[in-house]
Design a protein around this motif. Sequence first.
Motif, PDB file in Angstrom:
ATOM      1  N   UNK A  83       0.920  -1.073  -0.025  1.00  0.00           N
ATOM      2  CA  UNK A  83       0.078   0.031   0.129  1.00  0.00           C
ATOM      3  C   UNK A  83       0.904   1.376   0.128  1.00  0.00           C
ATOM      4  N   UNK A  84       1.761   1.205   0.588  1.00  0.00           N
ATOM      5  CA  UNK A  84       3.082   2.406   0.605  1.00  0.00           C
ATOM      6  C   UNK A  84       3.912   2.336  -0.478  1.00  0.00           C
ATOM      7  N   UNK A  85       3.917   1.226  -1.227  1.00  0.00           N
ATOM      8  CA  UNK A  85       4.682   1.286  -2.406  1.00  0.00           C
ATOM      9  C   UNK A  85       6.260   1.071  -1.921  1.00  0.00           C
ATOM     10  N   UNK A  86       6.364   0.243  -0.918  1.00  0.00           N
ATOM     11  CA  UNK A  86       7.876   0.042  -0.259  1.00  0.00           C
ATOM     12  C   UNK A  86       8.216  -1.237  -0.820  1.00  0.00           C
ATOM     13  N   UNK A 100      11.830  -0.973   3.331  1.00  0.00           N
ATOM     14  CA  UNK A 100      11.075  -1.359   4.615  1.00  0.00           C
ATOM     15  C   UNK A 100      12.204  -1.974   5.732  1.00  0.00           C
ATOM     16  N   UNK A 101      13.096  -2.702   5.326  1.00  0.00           N
ATOM     17  CA  UNK A 101      14.191  -3.050   6.218  1.00  0.00           C
ATOM     18  C   UNK A 101      14.775  -1.759   6.735  1.00  0.00           C
ATOM     19  N   UNK A 102      15.304  -0.675   5.807  1.00  0.00           N
ATOM     20  CA  UNK A 102      15.993   0.383   5.935  1.00  0.00           C
ATOM     21  C   UNK A 102      15.411   1.127   7.148  1.00  0.00           C
ATOM     22  N   UNK A 103      14.029   1.261   6.823  1.00  0.00           N
ATOM     23  CA  UNK A 103      13.227   2.259   7.814  1.00  0.00           C
ATOM     24  C   UNK A 103      13.029   1.433   9.216  1.00  0.00           C
ATOM     25  N   UNK A 104      12.962  -0.138   9.093  1.00  0.00           N
ATOM     26  CA  UNK A 104      12.404  -0.395  10.368  1.00  0.00           C
ATOM     27  C   UNK A 104      13.509  -1.022  11.059  1.00  0.00           C
ATOM     28  N   UNK A 105      14.811  -1.228  10.703  1.00  0.00           N
ATOM     29  CA  UNK A 105      15.890  -1.849  11.351  1.00  0.00           C
ATOM     30  C   UNK A 105      15.776  -3.265  11.172  1.00  0.00           C
ATOM     31  N   UNK A 155       1.881   9.447  17.422  1.00  0.00           N
ATOM     32  CA  UNK A 155       1.290  10.591  16.302  1.00  0.00           C
ATOM     33  C   UNK A 155       1.262   9.855  15.082  1.00  0.00           C
ATOM     34  N   UNK A 156       0.190   9.859  14.244  1.00  0.00           N
ATOM     35  CA  UNK A 156       0.183   9.561  12.835  1.00  0.00           C
ATOM     36  C   UNK A 156       1.008  10.146  11.968  1.00  0.00           C
ATOM     37  N   UNK A 157       1.950   9.268  11.447  1.00  0.00           N
ATOM     38  CA  UNK A 157       3.042   9.833  10.515  1.00  0.00           C
ATOM     39  C   UNK A 157       2.712   9.237   9.063  1.00  0.00           C
ATOM     40  N   UNK A 158       2.716  10.148   8.080  1.00  0.00           N
ATOM     41  CA  UNK A 158       2.502   9.652   6.838  1.00  0.00           C
ATOM     42  C   UNK A 158       4.293   9.634   6.377  1.00  0.00           C
ATOM     43  N   UNK A 159       4.723   8.366   5.907  1.00  0.00           N
ATOM     44  CA  UNK A 159       5.934   8.242   5.461  1.00  0.00           C
ATOM     45  C   UNK A 159       5.994   8.857   4.143  1.00  0.00           C
ATOM     46  N   UNK A 160       7.490   9.233   3.785  1.00  0.00           N
ATOM     47  CA  UNK A 160       7.621   9.466   2.375  1.00  0.00           C
ATOM     48  C   UNK A 160       7.533   8.240   1.331  1.00  0.00           C
ATOM     49  N   UNK A 161       7.293   8.268   0.091  1.00  0.00           N
ATOM     50  CA  UNK A 161       7.090   7.004  -0.644  1.00  0.00           C
ATOM     51  C   UNK A 161       8.123   7.144  -1.589  1.00  0.00           C
TER      52      UNK A 161
END
Length: 191
Positions: A21-24, A29-34, A185-191
């Motif tokens: 859904x986020x086009x990741x 996702x690995x980079x963002x989540x660790x 807080x609701x954060x909208x991540x850059x895609x």
Amino acid sequence: MEDPETITAAIANNVRAQRAHRGLTLDALAARSGVSRGMLVQVEQARTNPSVSTLTRIASALGVTVARLVEVADVPVVRIIDKSDVVNFDMGASRAMLLVGADEPLILELWDWRLAPGEHHDGDAHPPGTREMITVLRGELTLTVYGKSHRVGTDDAALFTADRPHRYANDGTEEVRMIMVVAEPRVVHDQ
């Protein structure tokens, strides 16, 4: 309560759907989540039962609650969670139960934690602005934030900024039981 295979399959479907859904990509996702790409592949293919810490990292990176990732069905307008449907995370002598969660308009999670004597749980830093509220129902909790420890006794409550590493520990001789609310807080991540 759902069987572990059903929950593992739900986690796989929900992580894959949220990522798509986020086009990741898996790498993004690995980079963002660790969380390693290999672990994400295992999660999305329902080949592993991820830890609370791993689920928390993935949920944070996707901007959803852990509850959303372990959800077996769509959420109706009103959802009553029967005690048999509560998701349990067993950690040896300690246990965490995710009672309910929501991700609109604010990410909220309600947890029931039990820490055995001598046990602890290290919480990763949540996104900026995340707050946690806890109340201790039994025992005495040692809450450590930014390297400073605080004692929270039975019937006491605490509120803290959780966008930094923190630890819940039971340094006593009886089980600690606490209720925790995580507000992110609701954060909208850059895609």
